[in-house]
Design an enzyme around this catalytic site. Structure first.
Site, short mmCIF file in Angstrom:
data_model
loop_
_atom_site.label_atom_id
_atom_site.label_comp_id
_atom_site.label_asym_id
_atom_site.label_seq_id
_atom_site.Cartn_x
_atom_site.Cartn_y
_atom_site.Cartn_z
CB CYS A 1 65.13 -7.75 -14.32
SG CYS A 1 66.65 -7.13 -13.57
CB CYS B 1 68.30 -9.77 -13.91
SG CYS B 1 67.79 -8.77 -12.51
CG ASP B 2 66.73 -12.05 -16.53
OD1 ASP B 2 67.52 -12.55 -15.71
OD2 ASP B 2 65.53 -11.90 -16.31
#
Lengths: 319, 214
Positions: free
Chosen positions: A146, A149-150
């Site tokens: 992701c 997200c990251d």
């Protein structure tokens, strides 16, 4: 900073519905819109957030009508609002078990039990894992699936992205805002992303594309620190020092709920006919989880419309 | 125009009106000196939020007030703690922006009501926990999977006073993230020791927490 909210509908408390949709991506929510407009009592189950995988996409540029593109998160919210406007109920509950042997169908979720007279499976896909040494060990310890997200964790670092399809290309462009350098490793001898995305990869000084290469193993000490990659043609193995790896090497269908009950193709995608009927009467499949030649928002929306309409027809004929 | 859109203000007014049955206090601890833009926006957001319902109020405290921080059992700055006469520990280290804004709203609604959307077997198991459990959920604002994990931690605290639930902005608290080797979110740290990654239904989340306590 953004402070907008995903609006929630009030829980009706109902335990039986005429139609249940599992998955709230573009396919599931479009089906819910069509069912709602047909005055069918509909529930949509979503385990994470309405919009499905699309909310992970920074900007969708090939969905007709949005000339400048639209953030996936925004599109997901609009789909959810649209489905709710026509009366569908969206529940953030994970479906854990289905009983399709009896009518009405029985649906167990993380929060309770429900029944439904028809069912639409729109559970989408997950990123395919590579199955190479070190992948399990360093998943969430440098390996991510992701980017939204990251990617911020890799500010100023070197990373690799596995796969030069549309997802790999789009996410690489996003990650390039944070990472110092990105190596895209692609198994075949050319990037499979849309040519417009390939042009952008080529124009981005931070991104290097390595075709005809595969990942051999992920290595590190507690956290990922390097990967071995192999030149498919020469067999030469090189080592790259990277802190992060993002894997976009194809998809696997999210078929766990029905893998023992519904007919699947050899890759595990749900087999449907042109009316999106599955091997069980009253159960339909739409979007990426079914055997379809193209997995895009636009095709998922089309599937959702057909599945919603066909579920309505099924319910009408049953009367 | 403020940080919250008119449309969202209208929605939140309705939500708070139907859910807030008791007074809810937002306790905002921030650095007084050299206040960052991040902290100023948080303050502005909270000031806007409390205008949406008469049961909401805001108290701004300084992180320099170590006694107060200690009495509220807070360890990081800035922090937003949601309080009411309902027992529970619903806290945010850093700004609940992006996908996390919903966690702030749900936390306010939970503290102002008797809401609890956990399955009965999870509630039963949670009540049996005897030792203190501090759950920190590291998030990023772009993570759609994170609010579910934050909500699990917060709702667990409403069932058992031994449980504390905090969101942690992983990017803002970079050193702490590095200490816990956070590189994917949601990353959940239990009692500042053991961590696990991912959102999951409440029963599985509780299993992971209990596993971490062993």
């Amino acid at each position: 900073m953004d402070f907008s909210i995903q609006k929630k509908q009030k829980d009706s408390g109902k335990k039986h519905f005429s139609a249940a949709v599992i998955g709230s991506g573009p396919a599931g929510l479009t089906a819910a819109i069509y069912l709602g407009r047909s005055k069918i009592e509909t529930v949509v189950f979503e385990k994470i957030i309405p919009g499905g995988y699309v909310v992970n996409v920074e900007k969708i540029e090939n969905y007709p009508g949005f000339v400048e593109g639209i953030p996936g998160e925004q599109l997901g919210k609009l789909y959810a609002q649209h489905a709710e406007k026509f009366g569908s109920e969206i529940k953030t509950e994970e479906v854990t078990k289905l009983n399709l042997n009896e009518m009405p169908f029985r649906i167990e979720t993380s929060h309770g039990s429900y029944t439904s007279d028809s069912l639409i499976l729109a559970t989408g896909t997950s990123n395919r894992k590579l199955g190479v040494p070190g992948e399990e060990e360093f998943t969430h310890k440098g390996i991510s699936f992701c980017a939204t997200c990251d990617a911020p964790f890799f500010e100023g670092e070197d990373v690799i992205v596995v796969g030069a399809g549309n997802s790999g290309a789009q996410e690489s462009l996003y990650i390039s805002r944070f990472a110092k350098h990105i190596t895209i490793v692609e198994l075949v001898d050319h990037p499979t992303a849309e040519p417009i995305l390939v042009d952008r990869l080529n124009e981005n000084e931070k991104i290097k594309l390595l075709v005809s290469h595969s990942v051999v193993s992920f290595k590190g000490d507690k956290l990922l620190s390097n990967v071995d990659i192999k030149d498919i043609n020469s067999g030469e193995v090189k080592n790259l020092k990277v802190k992060g790896a993002f894997i976009y090497a194809g998809e696997v269908p999210n078929n766990d709920l029905v893998k023992d009950t519904i007919k699947l193709d050899e890759k595990g995608f749900i087999v449907t006919d042109e009316r999106l009927r599955t091997s069980i009467g009253g159960v339909f499949a739409a979007g990426d989880v079914r055997n379809t030649p193209l997995r895009q928002v636009a095709t998922a929306v089309g599937d959702g419309a057909i599945a919603g309409h066909e579920a309505y027809r099924f319910l009408e004929e049953k009367k | 125009m403020g940080l919250i859109s008119e449309e969202d203000r209208k929605y939140l007014k309705e939500e708070f009106s139907s859910n807030l049955k008791r007074e809810v206090k937002l306790l905002y601890f921030r650095k007084e000196k050299n206040e960052s833009e991040y902290s100023k926006q948080t303050k502005e957001l909270l000031e806007e939020l409390v205008t949406l319902n008469d049961n909401l109020s805001l108290v701004i405290e300084s992180c320099d007030n170590s006694e107060k921080m200690k009495s509220e059992e807070l360890t990081l700055c800035p922090s937003i703690k949601i309080k009411s006469d309902r027992k529970g520990f619903i806290n945010f280290y850093g700004v609940p922006a992006g996908h996390e804004f919903i966690s702030l709203v749900e936390g306010i609604k939970d503290m102002g009501s008797e809401n609890l959307s956990l399955p009965n077997d999870v509630i039963k198991d949670l009540k049996e926990i005897k030792e203190p459990v501090d759950i920190k959920v590291f998030i990023t604002h772009g993570c759609p999977y994170c609010p579910g994990a934050v909500r699990n931690a917060h709702q667990f605290s409403l069932v058992n006073e031994k449980v504390k639930g905090s969101m942690v902005d992983a990017n803002y608290f970079g050193e702490l993230s590095m200490k816990h080797r956070v590189s994917s979110v949601p990353h959940i740290v239990v009692n500042d020791k053991i961590g696990f990654v991912g959102n999951m239904p409440p029963n599985l989340f509780l299993d992971k927490v209990k596993e971490a306590l062993k």
